[in-house]
Design a protein around this motif. Sequence first.
Motif, PDB file in Angstrom:
ATOM      1  N   PRO A  88    -105.420  45.629 -27.124  1.00 58.89           N
ATOM      2  CA  PRO A  88    -105.420  46.338 -25.839  1.00 58.89           C
ATOM      3  C   PRO A  88    -104.181  47.188 -25.577  1.00 58.89           C
ATOM      4  O   PRO A  88    -104.234  48.118 -24.789  1.00 58.89           O
ATOM      5  CB  PRO A  88    -105.546  45.217 -24.802  1.00 58.89           C
ATOM      6  CG  PRO A  88    -105.172  43.970 -25.503  1.00 58.89           C
ATOM      7  CD  PRO A  88    -105.448  44.181 -26.946  1.00 58.89           C
ATOM      8  N   GLY A  89    -103.088  46.876 -26.194  1.00 56.16           N
ATOM      9  CA  GLY A  89    -101.862  47.651 -26.004  1.00 56.16           C
ATOM     10  C   GLY A  89    -100.747  47.052 -26.825  1.00 56.16           C
ATOM     11  O   GLY A  89    -100.709  45.836 -27.045  1.00 56.16           O
ATOM     12  N   LYS A  90     -99.840  47.888 -27.264  1.00 51.99           N
ATOM     13  CA  LYS A  90     -98.761  47.458 -28.145  1.00 51.99           C
ATOM     14  C   LYS A  90     -97.934  46.332 -27.533  1.00 51.99           C
ATOM     15  O   LYS A  90     -97.703  45.305 -28.182  1.00 51.99           O
ATOM     16  CB  LYS A  90     -97.876  48.660 -28.484  1.00 51.99           C
ATOM     17  CG  LYS A  90     -96.619  48.328 -29.231  1.00 51.99           C
ATOM     18  CD  LYS A  90     -95.801  49.542 -29.566  1.00 51.99           C
ATOM     19  CE  LYS A  90     -95.428  50.296 -28.318  1.00 51.99           C
ATOM     20  NZ  LYS A  90     -94.574  51.457 -28.553  1.00 51.99           N
ATOM     21  N   ASP A  91     -97.492  46.498 -26.304  1.00 55.50           N
ATOM     22  CA  ASP A  91     -96.599  45.503 -25.699  1.00 55.50           C
ATOM     23  C   ASP A  91     -97.269  44.144 -25.551  1.00 55.50           C
ATOM     24  O   ASP A  91     -96.683  43.106 -25.899  1.00 55.50           O
ATOM     25  CB  ASP A  91     -96.102  46.000 -24.339  1.00 55.50           C
ATOM     26  CG  ASP A  91     -95.224  47.236 -24.456  1.00 55.50           C
ATOM     27  OD1 ASP A  91     -94.611  47.432 -25.535  1.00 55.50           O
ATOM     28  OD2 ASP A  91     -95.156  48.016 -23.485  1.00 55.50           O
ATOM     29  N   LEU A  92     -98.492  44.128 -25.060  1.00 51.91           N
ATOM     30  CA  LEU A  92     -99.222  42.870 -24.903  1.00 51.91           C
ATOM     31  C   LEU A  92     -99.494  42.232 -26.263  1.00 51.91           C
ATOM     32  O   LEU A  92     -99.329  41.023 -26.440  1.00 51.91           O
ATOM     33  CB  LEU A  92    -100.531  43.111 -24.145  1.00 51.91           C
ATOM     34  CG  LEU A  92    -101.378  41.874 -23.856  1.00 51.91           C
ATOM     35  CD1 LEU A  92    -100.607  40.899 -22.976  1.00 51.91           C
ATOM     36  CD2 LEU A  92    -102.679  42.287 -23.177  1.00 51.91           C
ATOM     37  N   TYR A  93     -99.907  43.032 -27.233  1.00 55.31           N
ATOM     38  CA  TYR A  93    -100.176  42.531 -28.582  1.00 55.31           C
ATOM     39  C   TYR A  93     -98.928  41.886 -29.180  1.00 55.31           C
ATOM     40  O   TYR A  93     -98.978  40.755 -29.685  1.00 55.31           O
ATOM     41  CB  TYR A  93    -100.666  43.680 -29.470  1.00 55.31           C
ATOM     42  CG  TYR A  93    -100.696  43.366 -30.941  1.00 55.31           C
ATOM     43  CD1 TYR A  93    -101.628  42.473 -31.457  1.00 55.31           C
ATOM     44  CD2 TYR A  93     -99.793  43.953 -31.820  1.00 55.31           C
ATOM     45  CE1 TYR A  93    -101.665  42.183 -32.806  1.00 55.31           C
ATOM     46  CE2 TYR A  93     -99.825  43.675 -33.170  1.00 55.31           C
ATOM     47  CZ  TYR A  93    -100.765  42.780 -33.661  1.00 55.31           C
ATOM     48  OH  TYR A  93    -100.788  42.491 -35.002  1.00 55.31           O
TER      49      TYR A  93
END
Length: 175
Positions: A88-93
Amino acid sequence: MSPRNLILPVETLNREFDARVLQSLIAVNRGWTVVMGSKALINRNIWRFPPSVYLCQTLTSNRITMLKYLRDLGSSSVGWCEEGFVYPGKDLYLKRRIDTSSLQLLTALVAWGENNNADLQIKTKETDLQPLPLGNPRIDLLRPEFRKLYVTEVNKLKDRFGDYLLFNSNFANVN
């Protein structure tokens, strides 16, 4: 030359099995001895195996104990995140799926491709690892030469449902 042993655990049968079979065949053709099977069973019996290269497909902090144990047994661990294809998104991943302490226990780290590689480099700056954008055999199975392996199954589905679009996803977070 010492024997080359490879351990390929399968965590999610429907998602990983065919790809692990492909990996196993390639490794065996290159002179490796391969153990492939249930991740739970392999991990419970890991002490029975000779020093090996172990594929660690989850890079969260939950893997630290196992990675340390493998190291103590004389094995090396190659990491790759099975969730690293689409997220879903780099930071969350990076926050939820990639733990720096786990990375520090790996011998090598494989990325799905250039985008995943660039994101992983954010975490590997604190380690000696340089991610390798080598891909994943799950994607290799989509190559034309492997598609014929599934033609019978595809034809059965077409006969049953007609034309369809298969959207393969993980809706656990949405649900």
